[in-house]
Structure formats: structure tokens, C-alpha cells
Design a protein around this motif. Structure first.
Motif, PDB file in Angstrom:
ATOM      1  N   ILE A   1      62.067  -3.897 -26.233  1.00  0.00           N
ATOM      2  CA  ILE A   1      60.879  -4.389 -26.930  1.00  0.00           C
ATOM      3  C   ILE A   1      59.619  -3.853 -26.254  1.00  0.00           C
ATOM      4  CG2 ILE A   1      59.528  -6.429 -27.534  1.00  0.00           C
ATOM      5  CD1 ILE A   1      62.198  -7.939 -27.835  1.00  0.00           C
ATOM      6  N   PHE A   2      59.586  -3.872 -24.927  1.00  0.00           N
ATOM      7  CA  PHE A   2      58.429  -3.322 -24.206  1.00  0.00           C
ATOM      8  C   PHE A   2      58.226  -1.855 -24.563  1.00  0.00           C
ATOM      9  CE2 PHE A   2      59.091  -6.803 -21.000  1.00  0.00           C
ATOM     10  CZ  PHE A   2      57.822  -7.355 -21.108  1.00  0.00           C
ATOM     11  N   LYS A   3      59.312  -1.105 -24.613  1.00  0.00           N
ATOM     12  CA  LYS A   3      59.223   0.335 -24.900  1.00  0.00           C
ATOM     13  C   LYS A   3      58.691   0.605 -26.314  1.00  0.00           C
ATOM     14  CE  LYS A   3      61.897   4.555 -24.689  1.00  0.00           C
ATOM     15  NZ  LYS A   3      63.180   5.182 -24.440  1.00  0.00           N
ATOM     16  N   LEU A   4      59.044  -0.246 -27.266  1.00  0.00           N
ATOM     17  CA  LEU A   4      58.634  -0.063 -28.666  1.00  0.00           C
ATOM     18  C   LEU A   4      57.216  -0.546 -28.954  1.00  0.00           C
ATOM     19  CD1 LEU A   4      61.882  -1.302 -30.430  1.00  0.00           C
ATOM     20  CD2 LEU A   4      60.929   1.017 -30.571  1.00  0.00           C
ATOM     21  N   SER A   5      56.642  -1.323 -28.052  1.00  0.00           N
ATOM     22  CA  SER A   5      55.417  -2.069 -28.365  1.00  0.00           C
ATOM     23  C   SER A   5      54.167  -1.533 -27.694  1.00  0.00           C
ATOM     24  CB  SER A   5      55.594  -3.533 -27.949  1.00  0.00           C
ATOM     25  OG  SER A   5      56.688  -4.102 -28.612  1.00  0.00           O
ATOM     26  N   ASN A   6      53.064  -1.791 -28.363  1.00  0.00           N
ATOM     27  CA  ASN A   6      51.731  -1.590 -27.818  1.00  0.00           C
ATOM     28  C   ASN A   6      51.515  -2.679 -26.764  1.00  0.00           C
ATOM     29  OD1 ASN A   6      48.815  -2.423 -27.803  1.00  0.00           O
ATOM     30  ND2 ASN A   6      48.633  -0.661 -29.147  1.00  0.00           N
ATOM     31  N   PRO A   7      50.816  -2.401 -25.679  1.00  0.00           N
ATOM     32  CA  PRO A   7      50.592  -3.445 -24.659  1.00  0.00           C
ATOM     33  C   PRO A   7      49.870  -4.689 -25.188  1.00  0.00           C
ATOM     34  CG  PRO A   7      49.955  -1.289 -23.817  1.00  0.00           C
ATOM     35  CD  PRO A   7      50.262  -1.110 -25.274  1.00  0.00           C
ATOM     36  N   GLU A   8      49.172  -4.562 -26.310  1.00  0.00           N
ATOM     37  CA  GLU A   8      48.441  -5.691 -26.892  1.00  0.00           C
ATOM     38  C   GLU A   8      49.249  -6.420 -27.979  1.00  0.00           C
ATOM     39  OE1 GLU A   8      45.319  -6.563 -25.801  1.00  0.00           O
ATOM     40  OE2 GLU A   8      45.657  -5.005 -24.296  1.00  0.00           O
ATOM     41  N   ALA A   9      50.503  -6.095 -28.126  1.00  0.00           N
ATOM     42  CA  ALA A   9      51.327  -6.627 -29.219  1.00  0.00           C
ATOM     43  C   ALA A   9      51.417  -8.153 -29.199  1.00  0.00           C
ATOM     44  CB  ALA A   9      52.732  -6.040 -29.150  1.00  0.00           C
ATOM     45  N   ASN A  10      51.556  -8.711 -30.412  1.00  0.00           N
ATOM     46  CA  ASN A  10      51.768 -10.146 -30.607  1.00  0.00           C
ATOM     47  C   ASN A  10      53.089 -10.343 -31.345  1.00  0.00           C
ATOM     48  OD1 ASN A  10      49.273 -11.750 -29.834  1.00  0.00           O
ATOM     49  ND2 ASN A  10      48.401 -10.079 -31.035  1.00  0.00           N
ATOM     50  N   PHE A  11      53.798 -11.405 -30.976  1.00  0.00           N
ATOM     51  CA  PHE A  11      55.074 -11.745 -31.600  1.00  0.00           C
ATOM     52  C   PHE A  11      55.024 -13.197 -32.053  1.00  0.00           C
ATOM     53  CE2 PHE A  11      55.692  -8.379 -28.610  1.00  0.00           C
ATOM     54  CZ  PHE A  11      56.558  -7.512 -29.240  1.00  0.00           C
ATOM     55  N   MET A  12      55.283 -13.420 -33.343  1.00  0.00           N
ATOM     56  CA  MET A  12      55.285 -14.764 -33.905  1.00  0.00           C
ATOM     57  C   MET A  12      56.696 -15.077 -34.409  1.00  0.00           C
ATOM     58  SD  MET A  12      51.792 -13.473 -34.438  1.00  0.00           S
ATOM     59  CE  MET A  12      52.355 -12.209 -35.403  1.00  0.00           C
ATOM     60  N   PHE A  13      57.454 -15.773 -33.588  1.00  0.00           N
ATOM     61  CA  PHE A  13      58.815 -16.149 -33.925  1.00  0.00           C
ATOM     62  C   PHE A  13      58.829 -17.599 -34.388  1.00  0.00           C
ATOM     63  CE2 PHE A  13      59.455 -12.895 -30.532  1.00  0.00           C
ATOM     64  CZ  PHE A  13      60.118 -11.949 -31.309  1.00  0.00           C
ATOM     65  N   PRO A  14      59.794 -17.971 -35.231  1.00  0.00           N
ATOM     66  CA  PRO A  14      59.866 -19.355 -35.706  1.00  0.00           C
ATOM     67  C   PRO A  14      59.976 -20.356 -34.559  1.00  0.00           C
ATOM     68  CG  PRO A  14      61.353 -17.966 -36.968  1.00  0.00           C
ATOM     69  CD  PRO A  14      60.847 -17.130 -35.820  1.00  0.00           C
ATOM     70  N   ARG A  15      59.223 -21.424 -34.689  1.00  0.00           N
ATOM     71  CA  ARG A  15      59.269 -22.545 -33.753  1.00  0.00           C
ATOM     72  C   ARG A  15      58.964 -22.156 -32.308  1.00  0.00           C
ATOM     73  NH1 ARG A  15      64.528 -24.870 -36.617  1.00  0.00           N
ATOM     74  NH2 ARG A  15      64.973 -22.716 -36.424  1.00  0.00           N
ATOM     75  N   ARG A  16      58.114 -21.173 -32.134  1.00  0.00           N
ATOM     76  CA  ARG A  16      57.707 -20.755 -30.789  1.00  0.00           C
ATOM     77  C   ARG A  16      56.211 -20.482 -30.786  1.00  0.00           C
ATOM     78  NH1 ARG A  16      61.904 -18.985 -27.334  1.00  0.00           N
ATOM     79  NH2 ARG A  16      63.893 -18.820 -28.390  1.00  0.00           N
ATOM     80  N   GLU A  17      55.639 -20.575 -29.618  1.00  0.00           N
ATOM     81  CA  GLU A  17      54.243 -20.175 -29.448  1.00  0.00           C
ATOM     82  C   GLU A  17      54.151 -18.663 -29.646  1.00  0.00           C
ATOM     83  OE1 GLU A  17      51.582 -22.170 -28.747  1.00  0.00           O
ATOM     84  OE2 GLU A  17      52.941 -23.866 -28.970  1.00  0.00           O
ATOM     85  N   ILE A  18      52.958 -18.178 -29.939  1.00  0.00           N
ATOM     86  CA  ILE A  18      52.760 -16.731 -30.047  1.00  0.00           C
ATOM     87  C   ILE A  18      53.029 -16.107 -28.687  1.00  0.00           C
ATOM     88  CG2 ILE A  18      51.065 -14.900 -30.447  1.00  0.00           C
ATOM     89  CD1 ILE A  18      49.709 -16.823 -32.446  1.00  0.00           C
ATOM     90  N   LEU A  19      53.852 -15.070 -28.683  1.00  0.00           N
ATOM     91  CA  LEU A  19      54.189 -14.374 -27.445  1.00  0.00           C
ATOM     92  C   LEU A  19      53.397 -13.080 -27.336  1.00  0.00           C
ATOM     93  CD1 LEU A  19      58.101 -14.618 -27.306  1.00  0.00           C
ATOM     94  CD2 LEU A  19      56.452 -15.867 -25.937  1.00  0.00           C
ATOM     95  N   THR A  20      52.954 -12.793 -26.133  1.00  0.00           N
ATOM     96  CA  THR A  20      52.274 -11.532 -25.835  1.00  0.00           C
ATOM     97  C   THR A  20      52.854 -11.015 -24.519  1.00  0.00           C
ATOM     98  OG1 THR A  20      50.516 -12.508 -24.511  1.00  0.00           O
ATOM     99  CG2 THR A  20      50.151 -12.414 -26.907  1.00  0.00           C
ATOM    100  N   PHE A  21      52.369  -9.861 -24.101  1.00  0.00           N
ATOM    101  CA  PHE A  21      52.796  -9.313 -22.814  1.00  0.00           C
ATOM    102  C   PHE A  21      51.855  -9.719 -21.684  1.00  0.00           C
ATOM    103  CE2 PHE A  21      54.623  -5.666 -25.485  1.00  0.00           C
ATOM    104  CZ  PHE A  21      55.848  -6.294 -25.583  1.00  0.00           C
ATOM    105  N   GLU A  22      50.906 -10.634 -21.967  1.00  0.00           N
ATOM    106  CA  GLU A  22      49.961 -11.083 -20.954  1.00  0.00           C
ATOM    107  C   GLU A  22      50.686 -11.553 -19.701  1.00  0.00           C
ATOM    108  OE1 GLU A  22      46.873 -14.318 -21.534  1.00  0.00           O
ATOM    109  OE2 GLU A  22      46.307 -12.793 -23.016  1.00  0.00           O
TER     110      GLU A  22
END
Length: 128
Positions: A32-53
Motif C-alpha cells: 500500500i505504501f508503494k502504491l500511494s502518494n504520501p498524502e493519501a487518505n483511506f476511508m474504510f468502513p467503521r474506521r477513522e480516516i487513515l493517513t500515513f501521518e
């Protein structure tokens, strides 16, 4: 020779497959890190928004059994080309683990950097 839009569609579908292969693997974070922009956001069901922060928090949130499936398939796939440097892939995803089924709609926004590489900017899943 395929048109520019056909090549973009193919590239984005390949990236989306790579993302879902990573998401459903035993250890998704490195891919996932390799595929993503460092500023990427992930919104999965029933979870807080995930970032690489907080990289360690991200790794903790996506470790198994998160999205650990035996198989997945896409349905109703659409690739929307925003411009030559951005696109969105939307689809319905069906995945199984044993006898449990996961059905969700998915949307991933991809952007192309100056190096020509497509990276994930945002990914969202909604349970159906």
C-alpha cells in the motif's frame, strides 16, 4: 495502437488490482505504501480516516485480519478519466474468507506524477 485514454484505463485498472491484492494480503502495508502518494487518505468502513501521518498507526490498523480474504472480484467497474494526470476507479467488490462474504462499493482516485507513475490519492469503501 491503443489511444491515450485506453492506455490510461488499462494502467488504472492494473493499479486498482494491485491495490486490492495488497489490501487482501497477509501483510498489506508495504505494498500500500508503494502504491500511494504520501498524502493519501483511506476511508474504510467503521474506521477513522487513515493517513500515513503516523506510519506505525497505519500499519497497526491494516494488519490481519483486516481485509484478509481468500478471493475477491470486481463488478460494475468504471474508470473515469479526469484528465491525462488523474482518474478514478469505481466498482463493486465481492470478497470471501471461508464462508464470510464482504460486499462493498469502492472508489479510488489516482494521480500521475511528473515521473509518469500513478499513485493512490484517496481510497474509500462503503459496505453494501
Amino acid at each position: 495502437m491503443p489511444s491515450m485514454h485506453e492506455r490510461i484505463r488499462e494502467d488504472l485498472l492494473n493499479k486498482e488490482r494491485a491495490l486490492w491484492t495488497a489490501l487482501t494480503s497477509a501483510d498489506p502495508a508495504p505494498a500500500i505504501f508503494k502504491l500511494s502518494n504520501p498524502e493519501a487518505n483511506f476511508m474504510f468502513p467503521r474506521r477513522e480516516i487513515l493517513t500515513f501521518e503516523d506510519e506505525e498507526e497505519f500499519k497497526r490498523m491494516v494488519r490481519p485480519p483486516f481485509h484478509r480474504f481468500d478471493a475477491y472480484q470486481f463488478e460494475q467497474v468504471r474508470v473515469i478519466i479526469v484528465d491525462l494526470m488523474a482518474g478514478v476507479v469505481t466498482c463493486k467488490v465481492r470478497a470471501v474468507r471461508g464462508k464470510k462474504e464482504y460486499i462493498a462499493s469502492s472508489s479510488t482516485t489516482w494521480s500521475q506524477g511528473s515521473d509518469g507513475e500513478w499513485t493512490l490519492a484517496a481510497h474509500q469503501e462503503t459496505l453494501l
